[in-house]
Design a protein around this motif. Structure first.
Motif, PDB file in Angstrom:
ATOM      1  N   SER A 140       0.826  -1.201   0.000  1.00 33.12           N
ATOM      2  CA  SER A 140       0.000   0.000   0.000  1.00 33.12           C
ATOM      3  C   SER A 140       0.863   1.256   0.000  1.00 33.12           C
TER       4      SER A 140
ATOM      5  N   ARG B  31     -15.232   0.626  -6.454  1.00 29.32           N
ATOM      6  CA  ARG B  31     -14.839   1.993  -6.085  1.00 29.32           C
ATOM      7  C   ARG B  31     -13.965   2.627  -7.160  1.00 29.32           C
ATOM      8  N   ARG B  32     -13.016   1.855  -7.714  1.00 30.38           N
ATOM      9  CA  ARG B  32     -12.145   2.405  -8.762  1.00 30.38           C
ATOM     10  C   ARG B  32     -12.944   2.667 -10.033  1.00 30.38           C
TER      11      ARG B  32
ATOM     12  N   ALA C 208     -14.834   5.826  -9.367  1.00 33.45           N
ATOM     13  CA  ALA C 208     -14.004   7.029  -9.379  1.00 33.45           C
ATOM     14  C   ALA C 208     -13.670   7.451 -10.808  1.00 33.45           C
TER      15      ALA C 208
ATOM     16  N   TYR D 276     -10.357  11.030  -3.860  1.00 36.36           N
ATOM     17  CA  TYR D 276     -11.063   9.892  -3.250  1.00 36.36           C
ATOM     18  C   TYR D 276     -10.225   8.618  -3.357  1.00 36.36           C
ATOM     19  N   VAL D 277      -9.704   8.341  -4.534  1.00 35.89           N
ATOM     20  CA  VAL D 277      -8.888   7.129  -4.717  1.00 35.89           C
ATOM     21  C   VAL D 277      -7.653   7.193  -3.825  1.00 35.89           C
TER      22      VAL D 277
ATOM     23  N   ARG E 221      -8.615   6.680  -0.172  1.00 34.26           N
ATOM     24  CA  ARG E 221      -9.034   5.291   0.021  1.00 34.26           C
ATOM     25  C   ARG E 221      -7.812   4.387   0.175  1.00 34.26           C
ATOM     26  N   GLU E 222      -6.790   4.607  -0.644  1.00 34.74           N
ATOM     27  CA  GLU E 222      -5.579   3.786  -0.560  1.00 34.74           C
ATOM     28  C   GLU E 222      -4.825   4.071   0.734  1.00 34.74           C
TER      29      GLU E 222
ATOM     30  N   GLN F 154      -6.220   4.912   3.495  1.00 37.44           N
ATOM     31  CA  GLN F 154      -7.018   4.254   4.533  1.00 37.44           C
ATOM     32  C   GLN F 154      -6.679   2.774   4.603  1.00 37.44           C
ATOM     33  N   ILE F 155      -6.551   2.145   3.434  1.00 38.05           N
ATOM     34  CA  ILE F 155      -6.172   0.730   3.389  1.00 38.05           C
ATOM     35  C   ILE F 155      -4.800   0.517   4.025  1.00 38.05           C
TER      36      ILE F 155
END
Length: 312
Positions: free
Chosen positions: A11, A134-135, A138, A297-298, A301-302, A304-305
């Motif tokens: 990540s 999600r991707r 986006a 957003y992307v 999100r990454e 967050q992962i």
């Protein structure tokens, strides 16, 4: 290293790839803006601009590789693949330079932005990347934002409006090959041979059409110093920008990076305003906000992962 550490490291690599990609896509529209400026200012044919852009890339990469490792620095495991990459980006560049000669930069960019969707489909089919909703969402939202920025139509621009779409298909294929070969090979080596492939392709097109009278495909050098400065700047920006793109695709999946390409429209609108006097309307600013939001957003999100993986 346990699974959580591996996932966290992966990540982190993805986040670095996204940051590099953002910097690259904010830089790349300058290539098209300089190409449009050259075509308008000194009437340099798009084919000449494309050929010299890759000639500069070849010279720069040759000097760097030779200084770093001598002749050994030019070894490649994927000669044919890298030459094909170069031919693809060469043809994509030629099509886009021809388009922006007649179309506003933001209009051409809006048509071109079918490319991230094409890239996501290619990465799923050819690279077997797992792509979540999600991707997909986006990228779709980013495309909607691009269409809000400007809605180019065939009725206004005619067949010229298809050139950025053709460029998009070639560029998506080029980026797919970046991911395929970039994991195993140095970005410097890849860009040297891509420069050769792009230069050869544009040279063949120029030679094959020399007696056709098609002005855009002729070879005609500038007669004053300033256009040469712009051509050198164009080649340098193109080389650095695409080195960054190759590095980004080395670090992160193609489908993850695709939404960030919409950020190019931001630079395109700004450059269009400064150089060509195209002031964005309120609807354009709305579209730009949507585009930037999809990329953020992307990215978040990454991150967050990555945070969840680190806390396991």
């Amino acid at each position: 290293m346990n699974k959580a550490e591996i996932h966290s490291d992966q990540s982190g690599s993805h986040v670095r790839g996204m940051v590099i990609m953002v910097l690259a896509v904010l830089m790349l529209p300058l290539i098209d803006a300089i190409g449009k400026w050259l075509a308008m200012m000194d009437d340099v044919p798009p084919a000449t601009i494309a050929f010299l852009r890759f000639a500069v890339q070849c010279v720069l990469m040759f000097a760097i590789l030779f200084a770093m490792g001598g002749l050994k620095g030019f070894r490649t495991s994927h000669l044919t693949g890298n030459l094909v990459r170069g031919a693809l980006i060469g043809f994509a560049s030629l099509c886009f330079f021809m388009a922006v000669k007649y179309m506003p930069l933001a209009d051409a960019m809006a048509v071109f932005f079918a490319e991230p969707l094409i890239l996501i489909l290619m990465s799923a089919v050819f690279l077997k990347e797992k792509i979540g909703w999600r991707r997909y969402s986006a990228v779709t939202v980013g495309l909607i934002g691009t269409l809000i920025v400007i809605q180019p139509s065939y009725e206004i621009f005619g067949a010229v409006s298809l050139l950025p779409l053709l460029s998009a298909v070639c560029f998506a294929t080029y980026l797919t090959l970046n991911r395929k070969y970039g994991v195993q090979e140095s970005p410097l080596v890849m860009q040297f041979y891509a420069g050769i492939g792009g230069g050869l392709l544009t040279a063949v097109i120029i030679f094959a059409t020399r007696n056709t009278g098609i002005e855009n495909l002729q070879f005609s050098l500038p007669h004053t110093a300033f256009p040469w400065v712009l051509l050198l700047l164009l080649g340098t920006i193109g080389t650095i920008g695409h080195l960054m793109v190759v590095q980004a695709f080395k670090l992160a999946p193609a489908s993850l990076l695709a939404p960030f390409q919409y950020l190019e429209i931001v630079t395109a609108v700004i450059v269009g305003l400064v150089l060509f006097g195209d002031f964005p309307t309120p609807s354009k600013w709305l579209g730009i906000g949507i585009i930037v939001g999809s990329g953020i957003y992307v990215f978040m999100r990454e991150r967050q992962i990555k945070s969840k993986a680190a806390s396991v």
